[in-house]
Design a protein around this motif. Structure first.
Motif, PDB file in Angstrom:
ATOM      1  N   GLY A  25       0.818  -1.200   0.000  1.00  0.00           N
ATOM      2  CA  GLY A  25       0.000   0.000   0.000  1.00  0.00           C
ATOM      3  C   GLY A  25       0.854   1.252   0.000  1.00  0.00           C
ATOM      4  N   LEU A  26       0.186   2.377  -0.125  1.00  0.00           N
ATOM      5  CA  LEU A  26       0.819   3.693  -0.044  1.00  0.00           C
ATOM      6  C   LEU A  26       0.216   4.441   1.131  1.00  0.00           C
ATOM      7  CD1 LEU A  26       0.692   4.914  -3.752  1.00  0.00           C
ATOM      8  CD2 LEU A  26       2.772   4.459  -2.462  1.00  0.00           C
ATOM      9  N   VAL A  27       1.051   5.129   1.885  1.00  0.00           N
ATOM     10  CA  VAL A  27       0.574   6.011   2.949  1.00  0.00           C
ATOM     11  C   VAL A  27       1.295   7.340   2.773  1.00  0.00           C
ATOM     12  CG1 VAL A  27       0.351   6.402   5.423  1.00  0.00           C
ATOM     13  CG2 VAL A  27       0.179   4.076   4.514  1.00  0.00           C
ATOM     14  N   GLY A  28       0.548   8.378   2.400  1.00  0.00           N
ATOM     15  CA  GLY A  28       1.196   9.639   2.075  1.00  0.00           C
ATOM     16  C   GLY A  28       0.558  10.861   2.712  1.00  0.00           C
ATOM     17  N   ASN A  29       1.407  11.771   3.180  1.00  0.00           N
ATOM     18  CA  ASN A  29       0.952  13.102   3.558  1.00  0.00           C
ATOM     19  C   ASN A  29       0.849  13.948   2.292  1.00  0.00           C
ATOM     20  OD1 ASN A  29       1.003  12.320   6.228  1.00  0.00           O
ATOM     21  ND2 ASN A  29       2.940  13.330   6.706  1.00  0.00           N
ATOM     22  N   ARG A  58      -1.856  10.053  -7.278  1.00  0.00           N
ATOM     23  CA  ARG A  58      -2.223   8.798  -7.951  1.00  0.00           C
ATOM     24  C   ARG A  58      -2.006   8.906  -9.458  1.00  0.00           C
ATOM     25  NH1 ARG A  58      -6.583   8.994  -4.292  1.00  0.00           N
ATOM     26  NH2 ARG A  58      -6.505   7.356  -2.707  1.00  0.00           N
ATOM     27  N   LEU A  59      -2.384  10.030 -10.027  1.00  0.00           N
ATOM     28  CA  LEU A  59      -2.212  10.229 -11.470  1.00  0.00           C
ATOM     29  C   LEU A  59      -0.733  10.224 -11.846  1.00  0.00           C
ATOM     30  CD1 LEU A  59      -3.338  10.805 -14.265  1.00  0.00           C
ATOM     31  CD2 LEU A  59      -3.486  13.229 -13.661  1.00  0.00           C
ATOM     32  N   ILE A  60       0.093  10.871 -11.025  1.00  0.00           N
ATOM     33  CA  ILE A  60       1.536  10.886 -11.285  1.00  0.00           C
ATOM     34  C   ILE A  60       2.109   9.475 -11.171  1.00  0.00           C
ATOM     35  CG2 ILE A  60       3.767  11.767 -10.483  1.00  0.00           C
ATOM     36  CD1 ILE A  60       2.251  14.290  -9.512  1.00  0.00           C
ATOM     37  N   LEU A  61       1.664   8.728 -10.170  1.00  0.00           N
ATOM     38  CA  LEU A  61       2.102   7.336 -10.026  1.00  0.00           C
ATOM     39  C   LEU A  61       1.682   6.506 -11.237  1.00  0.00           C
ATOM     40  CD1 LEU A  61       1.199   6.910  -6.263  1.00  0.00           C
ATOM     41  CD2 LEU A  61       3.496   6.611  -7.206  1.00  0.00           C
ATOM     42  N   LYS A  62       0.476   6.750 -11.719  1.00  0.00           N
ATOM     43  CA  LYS A  62      -0.026   6.044 -12.904  1.00  0.00           C
ATOM     44  C   LYS A  62       0.851   6.339 -14.107  1.00  0.00           C
ATOM     45  CE  LYS A  62      -3.372   3.708 -15.062  1.00  0.00           C
ATOM     46  NZ  LYS A  62      -3.759   2.313 -14.713  1.00  0.00           N
ATOM     47  N   ARG A  63       1.211   7.588 -14.284  1.00  0.00           N
ATOM     48  CA  ARG A  63       2.020   7.984 -15.431  1.00  0.00           C
ATOM     49  C   ARG A  63       3.456   7.463 -15.332  1.00  0.00           C
ATOM     50  NH1 ARG A  63       1.693  13.319 -18.432  1.00  0.00           N
ATOM     51  NH2 ARG A  63       2.137  11.768 -20.032  1.00  0.00           N
ATOM     52  N   ASN A  64       3.856   7.077 -14.124  1.00  0.00           N
ATOM     53  CA  ASN A  64       5.189   6.505 -13.931  1.00  0.00           C
ATOM     54  C   ASN A  64       5.163   4.980 -13.846  1.00  0.00           C
ATOM     55  OD1 ASN A  64       7.591   8.610 -13.274  1.00  0.00           O
ATOM     56  ND2 ASN A  64       5.620   9.502 -12.716  1.00  0.00           N
ATOM     57  N   LEU A  75       3.466   2.955 -11.799  1.00  0.00           N
ATOM     58  CA  LEU A  75       3.545   2.412 -10.446  1.00  0.00           C
ATOM     59  C   LEU A  75       2.196   2.134  -9.783  1.00  0.00           C
ATOM     60  CD1 LEU A  75       6.454   4.653  -9.152  1.00  0.00           C
ATOM     61  CD2 LEU A  75       6.467   2.158  -9.074  1.00  0.00           C
ATOM     62  N   LEU A  76       1.176   2.880 -10.129  1.00  0.00           N
ATOM     63  CA  LEU A  76      -0.070   2.845  -9.364  1.00  0.00           C
ATOM     64  C   LEU A  76      -0.693   1.454  -9.285  1.00  0.00           C
ATOM     65  CD1 LEU A  76      -2.189   4.474  -7.781  1.00  0.00           C
ATOM     66  CD2 LEU A  76      -3.383   4.852  -9.946  1.00  0.00           C
ATOM     67  N   ASP A  77      -0.677   0.722 -10.369  1.00  0.00           N
ATOM     68  CA  ASP A  77      -1.383  -0.560 -10.416  1.00  0.00           C
ATOM     69  C   ASP A  77      -0.768  -1.637  -9.526  1.00  0.00           C
ATOM     70  OD1 ASP A  77      -3.163   0.563 -12.163  1.00  0.00           O
ATOM     71  OD2 ASP A  77      -2.225  -0.258 -13.971  1.00  0.00           O
ATOM     72  N   TYR A  78       0.416  -1.405  -9.005  1.00  0.00           N
ATOM     73  CA  TYR A  78       1.033  -2.374  -8.101  1.00  0.00           C
ATOM     74  C   TYR A  78       0.388  -2.364  -6.713  1.00  0.00           C
ATOM     75  CZ  TYR A  78       5.021  -3.300 -11.204  1.00  0.00           C
ATOM     76  OH  TYR A  78       5.814  -3.691 -12.250  1.00  0.00           O
ATOM     77  N   PHE A  79      -0.287  -1.274  -6.361  1.00  0.00           N
ATOM     78  CA  PHE A  79      -0.716  -1.082  -4.975  1.00  0.00           C
ATOM     79  C   PHE A  79      -2.143  -1.566  -4.724  1.00  0.00           C
ATOM     80  CE2 PHE A  79       2.755   1.838  -5.710  1.00  0.00           C
ATOM     81  CZ  PHE A  79       3.547   1.596  -4.598  1.00  0.00           C
ATOM     82  N   ASP A  80      -2.297  -2.255  -3.592  1.00  0.00           N
ATOM     83  CA  ASP A  80      -3.601  -2.780  -3.195  1.00  0.00           C
ATOM     84  C   ASP A  80      -4.421  -1.743  -2.432  1.00  0.00           C
ATOM     85  OD1 ASP A  80      -3.181  -5.683  -3.986  1.00  0.00           O
ATOM     86  OD2 ASP A  80      -1.488  -5.400  -2.627  1.00  0.00           O
ATOM     87  N   ALA A  81      -3.766  -0.731  -1.892  1.00  0.00           N
ATOM     88  CA  ALA A  81      -4.454   0.331  -1.153  1.00  0.00           C
ATOM     89  C   ALA A  81      -3.615   1.599  -1.217  1.00  0.00           C
ATOM     90  CB  ALA A  81      -4.677  -0.076   0.300  1.00  0.00           C
ATOM     91  N   THR A  82      -4.281   2.743  -1.359  1.00  0.00           N
ATOM     92  CA  THR A  82      -3.585   4.034  -1.367  1.00  0.00           C
ATOM     93  C   THR A  82      -4.291   4.961  -0.386  1.00  0.00           C
ATOM     94  OG1 THR A  82      -4.900   4.694  -3.304  1.00  0.00           O
ATOM     95  CG2 THR A  82      -2.686   3.853  -3.716  1.00  0.00           C
ATOM     96  N   ILE A  83      -3.564   5.382   0.634  1.00  0.00           N
ATOM     97  CA  ILE A  83      -4.136   6.190   1.716  1.00  0.00           C
ATOM     98  C   ILE A  83      -3.426   7.534   1.755  1.00  0.00           C
ATOM     99  CG2 ILE A  83      -4.460   6.371   4.217  1.00  0.00           C
ATOM    100  CD1 ILE A  83      -3.982   2.940   2.806  1.00  0.00           C
ATOM    101  N   PHE A  84      -4.200   8.617   1.640  1.00  0.00           N
ATOM    102  CA  PHE A  84      -3.617   9.953   1.656  1.00  0.00           C
ATOM    103  C   PHE A  84      -4.276  10.818   2.728  1.00  0.00           C
ATOM    104  CE2 PHE A  84      -2.700   8.511  -2.670  1.00  0.00           C
ATOM    105  CZ  PHE A  84      -1.346   8.800  -2.746  1.00  0.00           C
ATOM    106  N   GLN A  85      -3.476  11.697   3.293  1.00  0.00           N
ATOM    107  CA  GLN A  85      -3.887  12.556   4.399  1.00  0.00           C
ATOM    108  C   GLN A  85      -5.176  13.315   4.119  1.00  0.00           C
ATOM    109  OE1 GLN A  85      -0.987  15.585   5.212  1.00  0.00           O
ATOM    110  NE2 GLN A  85      -2.246  16.642   6.726  1.00  0.00           N
TER     111      GLN A  85
END
Length: 234
Positions: free
Chosen positions: A117-121, A131-137, A139-149
């Motif tokens: 997962g991702l945990v980000g401030n 998420r969009l930047i991760l997608k363009r790089n 990376l996004l599809d590897y993560f089962d959960a993305t948690i942002f502040q």
């Protein structure tokens, strides 16, 4: 035993300096200043904003930090800042922010059958933009959960944001590891929450150092799988 792993985003899997350099060039054109001058300014503002954020000084994290950055940069308003962010994420240059070890290391962790997962401030751009930047790089599809502040109402190093991650990944906190570049937000936050803590220090002289029973400093993400296998074998 580690059953799942969460990652910080900026300066862990994505290069924040490169992001700010792209943003600085864009803003510099609007202000009639060099990208280098704006970059020095924006890095100073970023350091100050992170301190204010940690102290709870921003009530509305996206709006208030956008106002803070805009005022100190000399922009007319937050809209100019938001437009600059949109313009750079539409560029091809945004696709080169991932560190060299990011994709291969995350892929290796996934091959081990682990949930990640991702945990980000956040500051003036929301988790949705990250998420969009991760997608363009790639990376996004590897993560089962993305948690942002900005989406859950908690920030690292609070235990609450890691608890949300553990629930979404369906593991207990003591079965969860977290990797990040911030000593306080990522490493201490994870350890104090009962998790395994991994501090990424790319200038470390050794491949990795065991700092405690559940605490490690590592030079590259590529050593994560080796350490996790060692922990889970013990």
């Amino acid at each position: 035993m580690i059953k799942a792993l969460t990652f910080d985003v900026w300066d862990t899997i994505l290069n924040e300096d490169k992001f700010y350099q792209l943003l600085s060039i864009n803003i510099g054109k609007k202000l009639g200043k060099s990208g280098e001058e704006v970059f020095k300014n924006i890095m100073s503002i970023d350091r100050d904003a992170i301190k204010i954020r940690l102290e709870g000084g921003f009530k509305n994290i996206i709006y208030d930090t956008a106002e803070y950055f805009s005022n100190r940069l000399g922009l007319k308003n937050q809209e100019d800042l938001f437009n600059s962010v949109i313009e750079i994420i539409e560029s091809e240059e945004i696709c080169s922010l991932a560190f060299e070890d990011s994709i291969s290391s995350i892929h290796e962790i996934k091959k081990m059958g682990m949930k990640i997962g991702l945990v980000g401030n956040v500051l003036f751009w929301p988790g949705m933009i990250t998420r969009l930047i991760l997608k363009r790089n790639g990376l996004l599809d590897y993560f089962d959960a993305t948690i942002f502040q900005d989406e859950v109402g908690y920030q690292k190093p609070s235990k609450e944001i890691f608890q949300i991650a553990s629930k979404r990944l369906n593991v207990s906190l003591n079965e969860l590891g977290h990797i990040g570049d911030s000593l306080e937000n990522d490493f201490v936050g994870a350890i104090s929450s009962g998790m395994y803590g991994f501090l990424i220090k790319r200038d470390l002289n050794a491949n990795y150092i065991e700092l405690g029973k559940k605490a490690y400093a590592i030079r590259s993400l590529s050593f994560l799988s080796e350490i996790i296998k060692k922990i889970n074998k013990a």
